[in-house]
Design an enzyme around this catalytic site. Structure first.
Site, PDB file in Angstrom:
ATOM      1  N   ASN A   1       0.858  -1.183   0.000  1.00 20.71           N
ATOM      2  CA  ASN A   1       0.000   0.000   0.000  1.00 20.71           C
ATOM      3  C   ASN A   1       0.889   1.225   0.000  1.00 20.71           C
ATOM      4  O   ASN A   1       1.757   1.360   0.868  1.00 20.71           O
ATOM      5  CB  ASN A   1      -0.900   0.004   1.246  1.00 20.71           C
ATOM      6  CG  ASN A   1      -1.666   1.312   1.393  1.00 20.71           C
ATOM      7  OD1 ASN A   1      -1.926   2.000   0.423  1.00 20.71           O
ATOM      8  ND2 ASN A   1      -2.021   1.652   2.622  1.00 20.71           N
ATOM      9  N   GLY A   2       0.699   2.111  -0.974  1.00 20.76           N
ATOM     10  CA  GLY A   2       1.472   3.345  -0.980  1.00 20.76           C
ATOM     11  C   GLY A   2       1.993   3.693  -2.359  1.00 20.76           C
ATOM     12  O   GLY A   2       1.580   3.126  -3.372  1.00 20.76           O
TER      13      GLY A   2
END
Length: 457
Positions: free
Chosen positions: A116-117
């Site tokens: 995530n990111g």
């Protein structure tokens, strides 16, 4: 999901079950709880830690979790350790090649990664890997990270050392779950931009983006994983790996404004309480004589509750939300998107007729949706519509995994508050002031770069 909203890149879920119970169904439940973080693709990877080395089972596809994982699919995913992912694309296109988890076979075995990111130096790392002969299937940052970990694993003695060596090179926001046939390694970026927390269910360990996903599988929230912290989960239990250090912290404020689910706790702060406090701050900053306070479902409802409590104006539900209408952001034309908003939200005439309305939402990106909603309220007899937004105007892009459009698509980049008010057809308009963020999250250090152009890295 309604057009004219921001989107988070994704959500991650990992679990280790020491008793060799299949974990695929628990991952499926966790991903359902994280569906709000990404609706374009989803995937699950599992492994039996006592089975043949490298025997990883995987399934991923485009669409919603409930569309991808039917009973017959989940029942074939055998393993007591696994990771899952839901995705909304920011870096890399919306294609199956970019769906996660990423699975790589390399010289020393197999690994899977869920991320995530957004990594701001991913292009540089990708170029270095291509020069070394790497061939990529997709365009996402996550594949670059997975390849880098695999290359490092050939050079070092453990998967956790390979993950650490790679994570040290990454700039931006990330929560990484790395699955090897025997271990689950997790690490959070040193700024704390992306959320990650730890839970337990009996003897099983759970790591995920939000605490609501732990609760969804009957687990117990233990704590947030600290910025820069690495954890290694194996048959020996859970242990700390080397830490990533950075002189400051910068947690994403939009987790509290919009992204996270209401029943989650992020870095020790209740999302529900933070949004209610934001609504109270709006009421103090922008009071108005009105008869009813209401919120845009679902994003503005809790801030509207806070505004109502602080102002003493009654809170009412002014819209009925049809949850069975498809996601409006996939409609191909603006006219069709506008019609889809009307199909998804209907005004309760008895609530708004002949009333002065305070309408609360979490943001205005392009202004199209809020303009349609104000028009609907007036058509149903509202005398006045005063708009209050529980975030400042968006002025700058986000580089860490939030899909903020470029400046040309941000209405606040070209118009003053008065001009936006006139364009959307409101009687008045008030945005949250940047200094009021701390009333939501206390002394938590936050990233607010999309509002003030002050990027933490």
């Amino acid at each position: 999901m309604i057009e004219d909203k921001l989107h988070e890149e994704c959500g991650v879920f990992g679990i280790w079950e020491p008793e060799r119970k299949d974990v695929a169904y628990s991952i499926y439940q966790g991903l359902l709880a994280l569906q709000h973080r990404g609706q374009e693709s989803a995937g699950i990877v599992v492994c039996d830690t006592e089975g043949p080395f490298g025997s990883i089972c995987t399934h991923k596809d485009m669409g919603l979790v409930s569309e991808i994982f039917h009973q017959d699919v989940v029942s074939k995913l055998h393993g007591n350790i696994g990771i899952g992912h839901v995705r909304y694309s920011t870096a890399g296109g919306s294609t199956l090649a970019n769906a996660q988890p990423i699975v790589l076979n390399y010289l020393k075995g197999t690994l899977a990664l869920a991320h995530n990111g957004n990594i701001t130096n991913a292009d540089d790392l990708r170029y270095e890997l291509e020069c070394e002969g790497a061939f990529f299937n997709g365009t996402a940052d996550s594949e670059t990270i997975a390849y880098k970990i695999a290359r490092e694993r050939v050079r070092v003695d453990s998967i956790e050392q390979a993950v650490y060596n790679t994570a040290k090179l990454l700039k931006g926001g990330f929560a990484l779950l790395v699955l090897s046939p025997r271990k689950l390694v997790v690490v959070r970026d040193p700024l704390g931009l992306k959320p990650l927390c730890l839970g337990r269910k009996g003897d099983a360990y759970i790591v995920t983006s939000e605490s609501c996903a732990i609760a969804s599988v009957g687990g117990e929230y233990v704590r947030d994983i600290e910025p820069g912290e690495m954890l290694v989960i194996s048959k020996d239990g859970i242990s700390a790996g080397p830490r990533l250090e950075y002189p400051k912290k910068a947690h994403c404020i939009f987790e509290y404004i919009y992204f996270a689910r209401l029943d989650s706790k992020i870095d020790g702060i209740s999302v529900y309480d933070a949004r209610e406090r934001g609504g109270r701050a709006l009421a103090r900053r922008f009071p108005v004589d009105a008869d009813v306070v209401t919120g845009v479902p679902d994003s503005g409802l809790v801030a509207a509750v806070g505004y109502a409590k602080e102002s003493g104006i009654p809170f009412e539900l002014a819209f009925h939300k049809n949850s069975y209408v498809g996601r409006t952001f996939i409609k191909p034309t603006q006219e069709e998107r506008a019609n889809a908003v009307s199909a998804k939200l209907n005004v309760l005439e008895s609530v708004v007729k002949d009333k002065r309305i305070v309408l609360i939402d979490d943001s205005i990106v392009r202004g199209t949706t809020i303009k349609n909603l104000i028009h609907m309220l007036r058509n149903n007899g509202a005398k006045e519509v005063h708009v209050r937004i529980s975030a400042p105007p968006f002025l700058y892009p986000c580089y860490y995994g939030t899909d903020v459009p470029d400046s040309s698509q941000l209405i606040a980049n070209d118009m003053s508050v008065d001009e936006i008010c006139n364009m959307i057809g409101a009687d008045s308009l008030g945005y949250m002031e940047i200094e009021d963020f701390q009333s939501m999250v206390g002394d938590l250090p936050i990233c607010k770069a999309c509002f003030d152009n002050n990027y933490p890295v």
